[in-house]
Write a protein that holds these residues in place. Structure first.
Motif, PDB file in Angstrom:
ATOM      1  N   PHE A   1    -112.170  64.227 -27.270  1.00  0.00           N
ATOM      2  CA  PHE A   1    -111.832  65.368 -27.589  1.00  0.00           C
ATOM      3  C   PHE A   1    -111.516  66.380 -26.840  1.00  0.00           C
ATOM      4  N   ALA A   2    -111.412  65.873 -25.403  1.00  0.00           N
ATOM      5  CA  ALA A   2    -111.008  66.844 -24.474  1.00  0.00           C
ATOM      6  C   ALA A   2    -109.323  66.977 -23.946  1.00  0.00           C
ATOM      7  N   ARG A   3    -108.640  66.192 -24.703  1.00  0.00           N
ATOM      8  CA  ARG A   3    -107.456  66.088 -24.268  1.00  0.00           C
ATOM      9  C   ARG A   3    -106.410  66.097 -25.548  1.00  0.00           C
ATOM     10  N   PRO A   4    -106.455  67.102 -26.564  1.00  0.00           N
ATOM     11  CA  PRO A   4    -105.750  67.124 -27.578  1.00  0.00           C
ATOM     12  C   PRO A   4    -104.227  67.024 -27.419  1.00  0.00           C
ATOM     13  N   GLN A   5    -103.778  67.540 -26.289  1.00  0.00           N
ATOM     14  CA  GLN A   5    -102.360  67.830 -26.021  1.00  0.00           C
ATOM     15  C   GLN A   5    -101.738  66.195 -25.922  1.00  0.00           C
ATOM     16  N   GLU A   6    -102.608  65.463 -25.335  1.00  0.00           N
ATOM     17  CA  GLU A   6    -102.175  64.014 -25.119  1.00  0.00           C
ATOM     18  C   GLU A   6    -102.175  63.059 -26.607  1.00  0.00           C
ATOM     19  N   ILE A   7    -102.752  63.508 -27.318  1.00  0.00           N
ATOM     20  CA  ILE A   7    -102.883  62.716 -28.833  1.00  0.00           C
ATOM     21  C   ILE A   7    -101.803  62.988 -29.829  1.00  0.00           C
ATOM     22  N   SER A   8    -101.438  61.665 -30.187  1.00  0.00           N
ATOM     23  CA  SER A   8    -100.124  61.765 -30.973  1.00  0.00           C
ATOM     24  C   SER A   8    -100.643  62.141 -32.429  1.00  0.00           C
ATOM     25  N   THR A   9    -100.141  63.137 -32.850  1.00  0.00           N
ATOM     26  CA  THR A   9    -100.416  63.688 -34.303  1.00  0.00           C
ATOM     27  C   THR A   9     -99.596  63.618 -35.389  1.00  0.00           C
TER      28      THR A   9
ATOM     29  N   ILE B   1    -105.273  56.350 -27.184  1.00  0.00           N
ATOM     30  CA  ILE B   1    -106.058  56.235 -25.738  1.00  0.00           C
ATOM     31  C   ILE B   1    -105.321  55.593 -24.583  1.00  0.00           C
ATOM     32  N   GLN B   2    -104.530  54.734 -25.151  1.00  0.00           N
ATOM     33  CA  GLN B   2    -103.888  53.962 -24.078  1.00  0.00           C
ATOM     34  C   GLN B   2    -102.824  54.677 -23.225  1.00  0.00           C
ATOM     35  N   SER B   3    -102.464  55.849 -23.645  1.00  0.00           N
ATOM     36  CA  SER B   3    -101.610  56.654 -23.071  1.00  0.00           C
ATOM     37  C   SER B   3    -102.068  57.496 -22.093  1.00  0.00           C
ATOM     38  N   SER B   4    -103.361  57.627 -22.063  1.00  0.00           N
ATOM     39  CA  SER B   4    -104.110  58.358 -20.797  1.00  0.00           C
ATOM     40  C   SER B   4    -103.949  57.884 -19.543  1.00  0.00           C
ATOM     41  N   GLN B   5    -103.893  58.742 -18.460  1.00  0.00           N
ATOM     42  CA  GLN B   5    -103.829  57.965 -17.196  1.00  0.00           C
ATOM     43  C   GLN B   5    -104.991  57.045 -16.962  1.00  0.00           C
ATOM     44  N   ALA B   6    -106.221  57.451 -17.270  1.00  0.00           N
ATOM     45  CA  ALA B   6    -107.308  56.668 -16.930  1.00  0.00           C
ATOM     46  C   ALA B   6    -107.289  55.480 -17.313  1.00  0.00           C
ATOM     47  N   TYR B   7    -106.799  55.072 -18.846  1.00  0.00           N
ATOM     48  CA  TYR B   7    -106.394  54.020 -19.482  1.00  0.00           C
ATOM     49  C   TYR B   7    -105.471  53.056 -18.734  1.00  0.00           C
ATOM     50  N   ARG B   8    -104.397  53.834 -18.439  1.00  0.00           N
ATOM     51  CA  ARG B   8    -103.201  53.193 -17.749  1.00  0.00           C
ATOM     52  C   ARG B   8    -103.625  52.572 -16.491  1.00  0.00           C
ATOM     53  N   GLN B   9    -104.613  53.104 -15.738  1.00  0.00           N
ATOM     54  CA  GLN B   9    -104.993  52.684 -14.399  1.00  0.00           C
ATOM     55  C   GLN B   9    -106.012  51.682 -14.441  1.00  0.00           C
ATOM     56  N   ALA B  10    -106.998  52.018 -15.305  1.00  0.00           N
ATOM     57  CA  ALA B  10    -108.109  51.073 -15.308  1.00  0.00           C
ATOM     58  C   ALA B  10    -107.784  49.803 -16.260  1.00  0.00           C
ATOM     59  N   ILE B  11    -107.286  49.857 -17.193  1.00  0.00           N
ATOM     60  CA  ILE B  11    -106.960  48.594 -18.252  1.00  0.00           C
ATOM     61  C   ILE B  11    -105.405  48.133 -18.216  1.00  0.00           C
ATOM     62  N   GLY B  12    -104.450  49.028 -18.004  1.00  0.00           N
ATOM     63  CA  GLY B  12    -103.153  48.657 -17.842  1.00  0.00           C
ATOM     64  C   GLY B  12    -102.151  49.200 -18.942  1.00  0.00           C
ATOM     65  N   THR B  13    -100.900  48.733 -18.903  1.00  0.00           N
ATOM     66  CA  THR B  13     -99.825  49.511 -19.823  1.00  0.00           C
ATOM     67  C   THR B  13     -99.542  48.154 -20.478  1.00  0.00           C
ATOM     68  N   ALA B  14     -98.673  48.399 -21.723  1.00  0.00           N
ATOM     69  CA  ALA B  14     -98.165  47.515 -22.667  1.00  0.00           C
ATOM     70  C   ALA B  14     -97.391  46.520 -21.883  1.00  0.00           C
ATOM     71  N   GLU B  15     -96.803  46.813 -21.244  1.00  0.00           N
ATOM     72  CA  GLU B  15     -95.765  45.929 -20.205  1.00  0.00           C
ATOM     73  C   GLU B  15     -96.505  45.004 -19.536  1.00  0.00           C
ATOM     74  N   GLU B  16     -97.725  45.270 -18.997  1.00  0.00           N
ATOM     75  CA  GLU B  16     -98.469  44.317 -17.986  1.00  0.00           C
ATOM     76  C   GLU B  16     -99.165  42.902 -18.760  1.00  0.00           C
ATOM     77  N   GLU B  17     -99.115  41.914 -18.254  1.00  0.00           N
ATOM     78  CA  GLU B  17     -99.704  40.771 -19.135  1.00  0.00           C
ATOM     79  C   GLU B  17    -101.125  40.936 -18.922  1.00  0.00           C
ATOM     80  N   ASP B  18    -101.691  41.542 -18.114  1.00  0.00           N
ATOM     81  CA  ASP B  18    -103.026  41.174 -17.930  1.00  0.00           C
ATOM     82  C   ASP B  18    -103.898  42.246 -18.753  1.00  0.00           C
TER      83      ASP B  18
END
Length: 514
Positions: A66-74, A123-140
């Motif tokens: 709920f804390a980042r509505p500006q990052e959420i695709s609506t 959620i996958q677009s958040s910086q926390a997710y990209r750093q901890a889990i990864g991006t769609a381009e990363e195989e892991d």
């Protein structure tokens, strides 16, 4: 399931009474998410509500819902939902899986909820997710996600070791777990979550865990796995390289038998969760004993690099210069077992015999883990890849026997079902405790309703145990007849009206959007 942010309690719906829609019972559950609620103890709940509650609160804690509505695709018309501090999320959940059946319903809950939240909140677009889990381009990334979802369920912190290629601080990225570190009340892994995310139609996957990664291996003398001796072990043979994905022959299908005995693991203190956690903790304690002995002997910090029994096996195998999995590889097994016993022997206690007995129990748990992960799983993969189907049954029989005799996570029904499927039900003993003896395999020509009895190529209980389900691998053209024989035999041996289900299936695709 309704998800409410702090300050939106007035949107809560009365959840006391279920209601019926089109003949189906609907139960509503509201989850309040906020600064205080993320640390609430979810383990006191002992029904299905613990799974959405634990999942939602953990995702909010790590990424913020709920804390980042500006990052959420609506989408068009959804802006009005953001007028307040938070907004109201409603998720409808439906399933045709029998609950608490050992068919990964809890992991489906956790994984499905996360995928729905991610698809709508990005959620996958958040910086926390990209750093901890990864991006769609990363195989892991998908492997990391399955590890994280397993951490949600067991309540532990998620740790990602940054790649050496990343020109940044190489410290681990940690997504904090629950305050109590217990998740839904069971300390499991991420196998089910990985299967849900990475399934392939008609294919089987080989994965390693902690963290989740594709697994491949080199095997020597595997064709002598079932019956081998020292002479076999010393002989030279070919090396087979097994990839992490293999195709199930189209002529084979799985028949699933849900025993009707519910394996209810939601929350603390259920019989299934206590038994499951005991087996899990015994493996952890076996590793701790080994690692204490190794680190103390070497007087180094090397032990800090190892975290699991699998790490210990790889470490010892590398140390001994072994780069293949051997069919009769007792060398590594003995090295680790001896170190576990050395630690327990050094412990001083008033009841020394109890300490020594506990040491032997830890060794037994390690040896079961070793045989299952390092011998039997690679052997099954080899047999399927090389079409050595006649070897498959005895290998899986060993796995099922170890579950009954060593893990002791089976009830009489789930111990009996695979043995009947293989035609060896006479091996099950039920005097003082469940036990599968070492009797010879005798595939019977018994008749049932004037039909020849069909036996499965392989069969085993699966899942966490203490109830649940079993699988049998059979030829497709015999599957319907086998299912009827198996079901009839089970109904005769264990008569009950308990919701048992038998059905035919085959490997399907991973989770996807409709």
């Amino acid at each position: 399931v309704s998800i409410l942010a702090d300050g939106m309690e007035h949107h809560s719906i009365n959840t006391a009474a279920p209601f019926v829609v089109n003949g189906r019972t609907v139960v509503h559950h509201t989850i309040n998410v906020g600064e205080d609620s993320t640390n609430n103890d979810c383990g006191t709940t002992k029904d299905w509500r613990i799974y959405p509650t634990t999942t939602i609160r953990r995702v909010e804690k790590n990424f913020g819902l709920f804390a980042r509505p500006q990052e959420i695709s609506t989408t068009s018309g959804s802006e009005a939902q953001h007028e307040e501090k938070g907004y109201h999320i409603i998720i409808a959940i439906s399933s045709n899986l029998p609950p608490a059946s050992g068919l990964s319903t809890s992991s489906c809950f956790v994984t499905g909820l996360f995928l729905v939240l991610n698809s709508h909140l990005n959620i996958q677009s958040s910086q926390a997710y990209r750093q901890a889990i990864g991006t769609a381009e990363e195989e892991d990334t998908v492997y990391n996600l399955s590890t994280y979802l397993g951490n949600i369920e067991n309540g532990t912190c998620y740790t990602k070791q940054r790649s050496k290629r990343e020109n940044i601080d190489k410290r681990s990225i940690v997504l904090e777990g629950t305050k109590q570190g217990d998740g839904v009340g069971t300390f499991g892994g991420s196998e089910d979550h990985a299967a849900i995310l990475m399934g392939r139609k008609g294919k089987l996957r080989l994965l390693s865990f902690c963290p989740t990664r594709p697994a491949s291996f080199a095997v020597r003398q595997l064709h002598k796995l079932v019956v081998c001796n020292s002479e076999d072990f010393n002989s030279e043979s070919m090396v087979v390289n097994q990839d992490s994905e293999l195709e199930l022959p189209s002529t084979l299908v799985f028949v699933i038998a849900y025993s009707g005995a519910r394996a209810e693991k939601a929350g603390k203190g259920t019989e299934a969760s206590i038994g499951y956690n005991y087996a899990s903790n015994m493996a952890s304690n076996a590793f701790k004993a080994y690692n204490f002995c190794k680190t103390a002997a070497m007087s180094t910090n090397e032990g800090k690099k190892l975290h699991t029994l699998a790490d210990a096996i790889r470490f010892e195998r590398k140390k001994q210069g072994i780069d293949h999995i051997f069919s009769c590889d007792d060398q590594i097994r003995k090295i680790i077992s001896d170190k576990i016993l050395d630690v327990s022997a050094a412990v001083q206690d008033d009841d020394q015999k109890a300490v020594e007995d506990f040491g032997h129990l830890l060794v037994k748990r390690f040896e079961q883990f070793y045989e299952e992960s390092e011998v039997l799983v690679p052997a099954v993969a080899y047999c399927l890849a090389e079409s050595e189907l006649e070897m498959l049954g005895p290998i899986v029989d060993r796995s099922h026997k170890n579950a009954v005799n060593i893990l002791k996570n089976q009830i009489e029904e789930t111990a009996w079902l695979p043995l009947w499927a293989r035609g060896i039900e006479h091996q099950l003993k039920t005097n003082s405790t469940l036990y599968v003896d070492d009797g010879e395999h005798c595939h019977c020509d018994q008749t049932q309703k004037n039909h020849k009895r069909i036996t499965a190529l392989a069969s085993s209980a699966f899942g966490a145990g203490f109830g649940g389900s079993c699988w049998a691998l059979v030829h497709r053209n015999e599957s319907e007849e086998f299912l009827m024989q198996w079901r009839n035999a089970y109904d005769e041996a264990f008569p009950a009206n308990d919701g048992r289900e038998f059905f035919i299936t085959e490997p399907g695709p991973g989770a996807f959007s409709l």
